[in-house]
Design an enzyme around this catalytic site. Structure first.
Site, PDB file in Angstrom:
ATOM      1  N   GLU A 185      33.376  37.265  46.756  1.00 13.09           N
ATOM      2  CA  GLU A 185      32.066  36.869  47.258  1.00 13.09           C
ATOM      3  C   GLU A 185      31.038  37.302  46.224  1.00 13.09           C
ATOM      4  O   GLU A 185      31.188  38.349  45.610  1.00 13.09           O
ATOM      5  CB  GLU A 185      31.726  37.544  48.600  1.00 13.09           C
ATOM      6  CG  GLU A 185      32.518  37.037  49.782  1.00 13.09           C
ATOM      7  CD  GLU A 185      33.842  37.755  49.969  1.00 13.09           C
ATOM      8  OE1 GLU A 185      34.031  38.838  49.366  1.00 13.09           O
ATOM      9  OE2 GLU A 185      34.690  37.240  50.702  1.00 13.09           O
ATOM     10  N   TYR A 189      31.994  34.345  36.514  1.00  8.71           N
ATOM     11  CA  TYR A 189      33.141  33.919  37.313  1.00  8.71           C
ATOM     12  C   TYR A 189      33.562  32.489  36.962  1.00  8.71           C
ATOM     13  O   TYR A 189      34.757  32.200  36.842  1.00  8.71           O
ATOM     14  CB  TYR A 189      32.840  34.051  38.806  1.00  8.71           C
ATOM     15  CG  TYR A 189      32.548  35.468  39.230  1.00  8.71           C
ATOM     16  CD1 TYR A 189      33.256  36.552  38.700  1.00  8.71           C
ATOM     17  CD2 TYR A 189      31.548  35.758  40.154  1.00  8.71           C
ATOM     18  CE1 TYR A 189      32.994  37.855  39.082  1.00  8.71           C
ATOM     19  CE2 TYR A 189      31.286  37.058  40.553  1.00  8.71           C
ATOM     20  CZ  TYR A 189      32.004  38.098  40.012  1.00  8.71           C
ATOM     21  OH  TYR A 189      31.742  39.386  40.392  1.00  8.71           O
TER      22      TYR A 189
END
Length: 180
Positions: free
Chosen positions: A109, A121
């Protein structure tokens, strides 16, 4: 230099982890007690970035592995040392360690307003799966859920393997040519 939790003085690691949490996350920071509980929980893997000249801890990152998916629990780098490749090195190490442990993918998350983290990411192959409303408290900030395949999830048989580059030139295999 990256070191595992078992290669560093535990109390020093916890104190540095807690100090960095407060610096980076303010009211949302994990308490020292929460950090101890997290590090003591089963199936956790943590790495720390230690500055070689002075031994200071500049960053930390860890995941939980449940037998199929790895869950990135946290990653943080001191503000003075951001944008130097430390987070990328830690994430790469965690992905490698998760693969060695047998994980097929990693989940995480991230705050929807954390553009640098989202870019990191994505660089490592994570894609957005969904959104969790008001996930980060006490601010009530939404989170993206993201995932990246670590190992191919082959359905049927695999006829060929190709190599692609992960974040910083580490080899991983994708499942090109696998029956779908």
């Amino acid at each position: 230099m990256l070191v595992g939790l078992h290669d560093i003085d535990r109390d020093r690691a916890i104190a540095a982890f807690a100090a960095l949490e407060r610096e980076l996350f303010g009211k949302g920071a994990w308490s020292e007690n929460a950090i101890r509980q997290e590090l003591d929980a089963p199936a956790r893997t943590y790495v720390f970035d230690v500055d070689e000249p002075d031994g200071s801890i500049r960053g930390y990152a860890g995941f939980w592995y449940d037998g199929d998916d790895a869950e990135l629990m946290t990653i943080g780098v001191s503000k003075d040392h951001q944008r130097q490749g430390i987070a990328a090195a830690m994430l790469d190490r965690l992905l490698h360690d998760a693969e060695l442990q047998g994980a097929r993918r990693m989940l995480l998350e991230v705050r929807v307003d954390n553009a640098p983290a989202i870019a990191l990411y994505r660089r490592f192959g994570f894609s957005i799966m969904g959104r969790r409303k008001r996930y980060y408290q006490p601010e009530g900030i939404d989170a993206y859920t993201m995932s990246a395949d670590i190992r191919p999830h082959v359905m049927g048989f695999q006829t060929t393997q190709t190599t692609q580059t992960r974040g910083n030139d580490q080899d991983i295999h994708d499942n090109e040519g696998a029956a779908q």
